[in-house]
Design an enzyme around this catalytic site. Structure first.
Site, short mmCIF file in Angstrom:
data_model
loop_
_atom_site.label_atom_id
_atom_site.label_comp_id
_atom_site.label_asym_id
_atom_site.label_seq_id
_atom_site.Cartn_x
_atom_site.Cartn_y
_atom_site.Cartn_z
N SER A 1 32.40 12.18 59.04
CA SER A 1 31.35 11.67 58.55
C SER A 1 31.89 10.38 57.67
CB SER A 1 30.70 12.47 57.59
OG SER A 1 29.75 13.36 58.47
N LYS B 1 30.68 6.96 58.98
CA LYS B 1 29.33 6.46 58.39
C LYS B 1 29.31 5.22 57.81
CE LYS B 1 27.46 11.11 58.91
NZ LYS B 1 26.99 12.48 58.35
N TYR C 1 28.12 7.78 68.19
CA TYR C 1 28.33 8.61 66.91
C TYR C 1 29.29 9.82 67.20
CZ TYR C 1 27.18 12.10 63.33
OH TYR C 1 27.25 13.00 62.33
N TYR D 1 27.18 13.85 50.17
CA TYR D 1 25.96 14.66 50.57
C TYR D 1 25.50 15.36 49.10
CZ TYR D 1 28.57 14.34 54.67
OH TYR D 1 29.10 13.60 55.73
N VAL E 1 33.98 16.26 57.25
CA VAL E 1 34.30 17.56 57.46
C VAL E 1 35.79 17.92 58.10
CG1 VAL E 1 32.04 18.86 57.80
CG2 VAL E 1 33.19 17.74 59.87
O1 DON Z 1 27.64 15.25 62.98
C1 DON Z 1 28.74 16.20 62.95
O2 DON Z 1 28.28 17.34 62.87
C2 DON Z 1 30.03 15.83 62.48
N1 DON Z 1 30.66 15.36 63.59
C3 DON Z 1 29.93 14.66 61.31
C4 DON Z 1 29.69 15.76 60.14
C5 DON Z 1 30.33 15.43 58.95
O3 DON Z 1 31.73 15.12 58.73
C6 DON Z 1 29.56 16.00 57.83
N2 DON Z 1 30.51 16.01 56.57
N3 DON Z 1 30.83 16.43 55.72
#
Ligand code: DON
Length: 304
Positions: free
Chosen positions: A61, A64, A189, A240, A258
C-alpha cells in the site's frame, strides 16, 4: 543517531510476537516475522541504518502515495480529486461499505484500496504495460534506484486473490469513477503493490517528500503543492484506521503496507524507511510503529 537506531532495533525486534505476517497472498507469508530494519536519510545526505535495512519486500500500500503523485502529474489535482475524496474513513484498508452509503459514491481518500484503484485507473499510457512501465520509471526516479522491479509471484497472488478489489473496481466503473478498462486499472494496482523495495528505498522516497519534491540532483519532480497534498493525506489516512493514534503518538506523515514497510517523512529534515513484517490487526507493522514512537519522542520529530 547510529547508536540510537541500533538500540531501537534491538529493543523492538521482540515486539514482532505481538503481530502476524500477512498471509492472504501466498508469497507474503514467507517473510520472517522477526525481521526489523530502519534507514534514516537526512537532508545533509547522511544515511544511518540498523537491522534488516537491505532486505527486499513488497511495497504494497505504500505504492498508493507514488501513484497518487503520478496521477496528479498526469491529470492535475482538480481532476484527481473530482473522483477521489480527501477524508479519512476510520474503516479498514479494504473496506467497501462507505462507497455505497456516501452520496457521491466517490472513494473517501486515495490511501484506502478503493481510492488507490481509482487513482491507478488515471495513470496515462498506451497500454496496460506502458502504464505500469511509467509507474515503475517514476518509482525509480524518486527512489534514485534504477534497479527496482516487481515480484511476479506476488503479483500473480494479488491477481488471483484480489476479488474484493475487483468488486470495488467494477462498482466504481458502474458509477463513472473509473473511466477506462477495469482490468487494466487493477493490473496496474496489483503490479504496483508487488514492487520490491528495501527500507533504504523507502527512506529515499521519504527524503524526496521531506524536500518537497526535489531529488538529490536538485531536479524538481513534483510541485510543492503536490508534496503538500501527499504529506497531508499521509498524516490523516496513511496508517488506515490507525492514523489518528499514530498522529498522536508519532506525529510524522507516514504510509504503511502489508508487506511490513512504513515510509515516513519528517518535513524539511529526513526520510525514514522501516521494515517489520509482523502486522497488527489493522495491517500496520507492530514493531515498526513501536520503534517509530520512541524515535519520534527521542528526537522530537512530531510535526505537531
Ligand atoms: O490490495 C491489497 O490487498 C494489497 N495488495 C495492498 C494492501 C495493503 O498493503 C494494505 N495495507 N496495509
Amino acid at each position: 543517531m547510529q547508536e540510537l537506531l541500533t538500540n531501537l532495533v534491538e529493543k523492538y525486534r521482540e515486539y514482532s510476537v505481538k503481530g502476524k505476517v500477512a498471509n492472504y497472498i501466498p508469497g507474503l507469508s514467507l517473510a520472517n516475522p522477526e525481521d526489523l530494519g530502519i534507514v534514516v536519510c537526512d537532508k545533509s545526505g547522511e544515511i544511518y541504518s540498523s537491522g534488516e535495512a537491505d532486505k527486499l519486500f513488497t511495497i504494497q500500500s505504500i505504492s498508493k502515495i507514488i501513484t497518487l503523485m503520478l496521477a496528479i502529474l498526469d491529470n492535475g489535482e482538480d481532476y484527481v480529486f473530482s473522483k477521489v475524496g480527501m477524508e479519512p474513513t476510520g474503516d479498514a484498508f479494504n473496506s467497501i461499505q462507505k462507497l455505497e452509503t456516501c452520496k457521491s459514491h466517490r472513494p473517501y481518500n486515495p490511501m484506502i484500496n478503493v481510492g488507490a484503484i481509482a487513482v491507478s485507473s488515471m495513470i496515462k499510457g498506451e497500454s496496460p504495460e506502458d502504464k505500469f512501465r511509467r509507474v515503475l520509471d517514476f518509482f525509480k526516479k524518486i527512489s534514485e534506484n534504477p534497479d527496482l522491479n516487481y515480484d511476479s509471484d506476488i503479483y500473480l497472488g494479488e491477481k488471483m486473490t484480489g476479488n474484493r478489489n475487483r468488486a470495488m473496481a467494477y462498482f466504481m466503473k458502474n458509477d463513472g469513477i473509473i473511466d477506462g478498462e477495469v482490468e487494466e486499472a487493477l493490473d496496474v494496482y496489483f503490479k504496483q503493490c508487488s514492487i520490491k523495495v528495501s527500507a533504504l528505498d523507502l527512506a529515499k522516497i521519504g527524503l524526496f517528500l521531506a524536500n518537497d519534491g526535489v531529488i538529490s540532483t536538485g531536479e524538481r519532480v513534483i510541485s510543492i503543492n503536490t508534496a503538500k497534498i501527499v504529506k497531508s493525506l499521509m498524516i490523516t489516512c496513511g496508517m488506515y484506521d490507525g492514523s489518528g493514534e499514530f498522529a498522536v503518538k508519532v506525529g510524522i506523515p507516514s504510509k504503511s503496507g502489508v508487506g511490513g514497510g512504513i515510509l515516513s517523512v519528517v518535513p524539511g529534515k529526513m526520510g525514514i524507511g522501516v521494515y517489520g513484517p509482523a502486522l497488527d490487526e489493522k495491517g500496520n507493522s507492530v514493531a515498526g510503529i513501536a520503534l517509530m514512537e520512541e524515535l519520534s519522542n527521542e528526537l522530537s520529530l512530531s510535526i505537531f
